[in-house]
Design an enzyme around this catalytic site. Structure first.
Site, PDB file in Angstrom:
ATOM      1  N   THR A 166     -13.146  47.467  62.789  1.00 21.73           N
ATOM      2  CA  THR A 166     -14.536  47.073  62.543  1.00 21.73           C
ATOM      3  C   THR A 166     -15.168  48.041  61.552  1.00 21.73           C
ATOM      4  O   THR A 166     -15.180  49.246  61.788  1.00 21.73           O
ATOM      5  CB  THR A 166     -15.334  47.059  63.863  1.00 21.73           C
ATOM      6  OG1 THR A 166     -14.810  46.027  64.706  1.00 21.73           O
ATOM      7  CG2 THR A 166     -16.817  46.802  63.613  1.00 21.73           C
ATOM      8  N   VAL A 167     -15.675  47.482  60.458  1.00 24.82           N
ATOM      9  CA  VAL A 167     -16.272  48.295  59.391  1.00 24.82           C
ATOM     10  C   VAL A 167     -17.788  48.121  59.431  1.00 24.82           C
ATOM     11  O   VAL A 167     -18.287  47.004  59.543  1.00 24.82           O
ATOM     12  CB  VAL A 167     -15.733  47.851  58.014  1.00 24.82           C
ATOM     13  CG1 VAL A 167     -16.473  48.578  56.885  1.00 24.82           C
ATOM     14  CG2 VAL A 167     -14.236  48.082  57.917  1.00 24.82           C
TER      15      VAL A 167
ATOM     16  N   MET B 252     -11.849  43.397  62.934  1.00 23.26           N
ATOM     17  CA  MET B 252     -11.913  43.087  61.513  1.00 23.26           C
ATOM     18  C   MET B 252     -13.318  42.731  61.041  1.00 23.26           C
ATOM     19  O   MET B 252     -13.480  42.401  59.880  1.00 23.26           O
ATOM     20  CB  MET B 252     -11.010  41.899  61.237  1.00 23.26           C
ATOM     21  CG  MET B 252     -10.192  42.065  59.991  1.00 23.26           C
ATOM     22  SD  MET B 252      -8.860  40.869  60.086  1.00 23.26           S
ATOM     23  CE  MET B 252      -9.545  39.620  61.167  1.00 23.26           C
ATOM     24  N   PRO B 253     -14.317  42.766  61.922  1.00 24.49           N
ATOM     25  CA  PRO B 253     -15.653  42.385  61.438  1.00 24.49           C
ATOM     26  C   PRO B 253     -16.169  43.383  60.405  1.00 24.49           C
ATOM     27  O   PRO B 253     -15.704  44.526  60.345  1.00 24.49           O
ATOM     28  CB  PRO B 253     -16.533  42.455  62.698  1.00 24.49           C
ATOM     29  CG  PRO B 253     -15.588  42.474  63.852  1.00 24.49           C
ATOM     30  CD  PRO B 253     -14.328  43.102  63.356  1.00 24.49           C
ATOM     31  N   TYR B 254     -17.131  42.896  59.632  1.00 28.32           N
ATOM     32  CA  TYR B 254     -17.831  43.742  58.669  1.00 28.32           C
ATOM     33  C   TYR B 254     -19.318  43.607  58.951  1.00 28.32           C
ATOM     34  O   TYR B 254     -19.845  42.496  59.013  1.00 28.32           O
ATOM     35  CB  TYR B 254     -17.522  43.301  57.235  1.00 28.32           C
ATOM     36  CG  TYR B 254     -18.407  43.988  56.232  1.00 28.32           C
ATOM     37  CD1 TYR B 254     -18.135  45.282  55.812  1.00 28.32           C
ATOM     38  CD2 TYR B 254     -19.528  43.357  55.718  1.00 28.32           C
ATOM     39  CE1 TYR B 254     -18.956  45.930  54.912  1.00 28.32           C
ATOM     40  CE2 TYR B 254     -20.358  43.993  54.812  1.00 28.32           C
ATOM     41  CZ  TYR B 254     -20.068  45.289  54.413  1.00 28.32           C
ATOM     42  OH  TYR B 254     -20.887  45.923  53.525  1.00 28.32           O
TER      43      TYR B 254
END
Lengths: 67, 67, 67, 67, 67, 67
Positions: free
Chosen positions: D40-41, D1-3
């Site tokens: 991860t975006v 889920m990190p950006y």
């Protein structure tokens, strides 16, 4: 006074849709938080599919793979 | 070591004005905070008027209305 | 209508210095770009030295090394 | 889920290098933090050398001076 | 796959209101742009009133002046 | 001269892991893009699970549901 930044890929974006996003998120902040629409700032960034990654791949590659 | 991001609409922007913004904000951080200009990074984003909203409207529409 | 984000490490920051940064950068945008101060938004982020890296090291480590 | 947002100057950037950055930083977050690569975006911004400042100068000027 | 960042001052914010903002902006992107809610990421930043400036003043000062 | 911002939820983060992220992403930019590590800036934001949304829900709620 809120500031909202919306990042989307540059695919099927039109001035009308951008105007709707701006209107909608400004209204949302007024409804939920009581924020004054007159000072709510919204900035939309349209990002090339080569420059957006998810799952370790660019969106360009994902589109080619039909994802 | 500070990082500054300046977002403005893409209207009447010139390389000279951008150079002045970069010089000015770097100097401000040195004067007020004692930050070393050599490691102060400034990034300017010029945003299409279709992509900037305030008061729930795009700047494109506001300019047409003479706002 | 500009939006400015200033990121600095959380070291020797006071409300007075933050007020000066906000006043200074707002004035700079009025002077250089003719922007209306009333709608210029400035957001300051104070970042823990553990969370800021330069040269591949955290600022925490750099401070210990006297850098 | 990190950006993750990576900002670089628009110099010598290719789709292949961007794909490598996306793959590499997604892998890094999986290795170090145990983050799921699938969510991860990564967004890469390529910035004109006129719009990037360091040391109070634009990168355009620095390149002309051979820095 | 959109990424949305909402910045508001740290005043009268509750977990319920934040959940409503997240739900609302995710729905807006699905309605207007056809974006998949499952991969829409929203990050809310709550900013101290000392760290938010508008009109060249901090929000702290503006609140004291009854603005 | 690159600037990298990494946003992760505030869960299981340690100074050691943050130092590894900073080292790793700085190295990646040197390897892939030939960027000088000495001027690569990395900022890590740790975000409360109440303030991070995906799929229209906060991460707080998702963790309670075992997602």
């Amino acid at each position: 006074m809120p500031y909202v930044n919306i990042k989307i890929t540059k695919e099927h974006v039109t001035p009308e849709k951008k105007a709707k996003l701006i209107r909608g998120v400004t209204q949302l902040l007024a409804d939920v938080m009581g924020k004054n629409p007159q000072t709510t700032v919204v900035v939309i960034d349209e990002v090339d599919t080569d420059n957006w990654g998810i799952g370790g791949e660019t969106v360009t590659v994902r589109r080619q793979l039909g994802k």
